[in-house]
Scaffold this motif. Structure first.
Motif, PDB file in Angstrom:
ATOM      1  N   THR A  44       0.810  -1.224   0.000  1.00  0.00           N
ATOM      2  CA  THR A  44       0.000   0.000   0.000  1.00  0.00           C
ATOM      3  C   THR A  44       0.842   1.272   0.000  1.00  0.00           C
ATOM      4  OG1 THR A  44      -1.696  -1.204   1.204  1.00  0.00           O
ATOM      5  CG2 THR A  44      -1.895   1.188   1.149  1.00  0.00           C
ATOM      6  N   THR A  48       0.112   3.911  -3.364  1.00  0.00           N
ATOM      7  CA  THR A  48      -0.607   5.155  -3.068  1.00  0.00           C
ATOM      8  C   THR A  48       0.163   6.394  -3.515  1.00  0.00           C
ATOM      9  OG1 THR A  48       0.287   5.177  -0.824  1.00  0.00           O
ATOM     10  CG2 THR A  48      -1.909   4.217  -1.125  1.00  0.00           C
ATOM     11  N   LYS A  49       1.413   6.230  -3.914  1.00  0.00           N
ATOM     12  CA  LYS A  49       2.200   7.354  -4.437  1.00  0.00           C
ATOM     13  C   LYS A  49       1.806   7.698  -5.866  1.00  0.00           C
ATOM     14  CE  LYS A  49       6.093   6.398  -1.449  1.00  0.00           C
ATOM     15  NZ  LYS A  49       7.500   6.037  -1.364  1.00  0.00           N
ATOM     16  N   ASP A  51      -1.111   8.869  -8.078  1.00  0.00           N
ATOM     17  CA  ASP A  51      -2.382   9.554  -7.819  1.00  0.00           C
ATOM     18  C   ASP A  51      -3.606   8.754  -8.231  1.00  0.00           C
ATOM     19  OD1 ASP A  51      -1.080  11.705  -6.699  1.00  0.00           O
ATOM     20  OD2 ASP A  51      -1.040  12.849  -8.562  1.00  0.00           O
ATOM     21  N   ALA A  54      -4.248   5.798  -5.785  1.00  0.00           N
ATOM     22  CA  ALA A  54      -4.184   6.079  -4.347  1.00  0.00           C
ATOM     23  C   ALA A  54      -5.409   5.590  -3.581  1.00  0.00           C
ATOM     24  CB  ALA A  54      -3.984   7.570  -4.112  1.00  0.00           C
ATOM     25  N   LYS A  55      -6.576   5.553  -4.198  1.00  0.00           N
ATOM     26  CA  LYS A  55      -7.787   5.155  -3.489  1.00  0.00           C
ATOM     27  C   LYS A  55      -8.132   3.678  -3.682  1.00  0.00           C
ATOM     28  CE  LYS A  55      -9.651   9.745  -3.317  1.00  0.00           C
ATOM     29  NZ  LYS A  55     -10.778  10.624  -3.468  1.00  0.00           N
ATOM     30  N   GLU A  56      -7.306   2.942  -4.397  1.00  0.00           N
ATOM     31  CA  GLU A  56      -7.541   1.504  -4.588  1.00  0.00           C
ATOM     32  C   GLU A  56      -7.250   0.765  -3.284  1.00  0.00           C
ATOM     33  OE1 GLU A  56      -8.656   0.029  -7.452  1.00  0.00           O
ATOM     34  OE2 GLU A  56      -8.797   2.020  -8.343  1.00  0.00           O
ATOM     35  N   ARG A  58      -6.335  -2.576  -3.337  1.00  0.00           N
ATOM     36  CA  ARG A  58      -5.230  -3.467  -3.687  1.00  0.00           C
ATOM     37  C   ARG A  58      -4.856  -3.223  -5.131  1.00  0.00           C
ATOM     38  NH1 ARG A  58      -5.205  -9.231  -1.707  1.00  0.00           N
ATOM     39  NH2 ARG A  58      -4.971  -9.601  -3.916  1.00  0.00           N
TER      40      ARG A  58
END
Length: 104
Positions: A44, A48-49, A51, A54-56, A58
């Motif tokens: 994670t 998340t770096k 853009d 980032a909201k996934e 996995r």
């Protein structure tokens, strides 16, 4: 003739541009499990770096990276373009043709 667009980077390519804070994988390599095999999903802190990811919850490791297999170095990722570099996009020409006044 339409302009040629650069190939879009895959999720794996974009994630692998960053080092992993959890498994300490270097840029250009997938995340690794404790045994040293390629992890089935990216950690994670790394995906998340990016853009758009980032909201996934996995991000699975791409099949071409060989999840579950011992990691072998491949082609290094392309180097990012510095933000202060001017864009290489150039408009070559423009043409317009109206068919309304054309006589058959």
């Amino acid at each position: 003739m339409e302009g040629i667009e650069p190939a879009a980077l895959s999720d794996a390519d974009e994630v692998e541009r960053h080092p992993c804070p959890r498994c300490l994988a270097e840029p250009g390599s997938p995340c690794l499990s404790r045994s040293g095999a390629v992890a089935g999903t990216y950690h994670t802190g790394r995906f998340t770096k990016v853009d758009r990811l980032a909201k996934e919850l996995r991000v699975p490791t791409s099949a071409d990276r060989g999840p579950g297999q011992p990691w072998r170095p491949g082609t290094p990722p392309p180097t990012p373009i510095p933000a202060d570099t001017a864009s290489a996009d150039i408009r070559i020409g423009y043409a317009r043709c109206s068919h309304l006044g054309r006589v058959s």
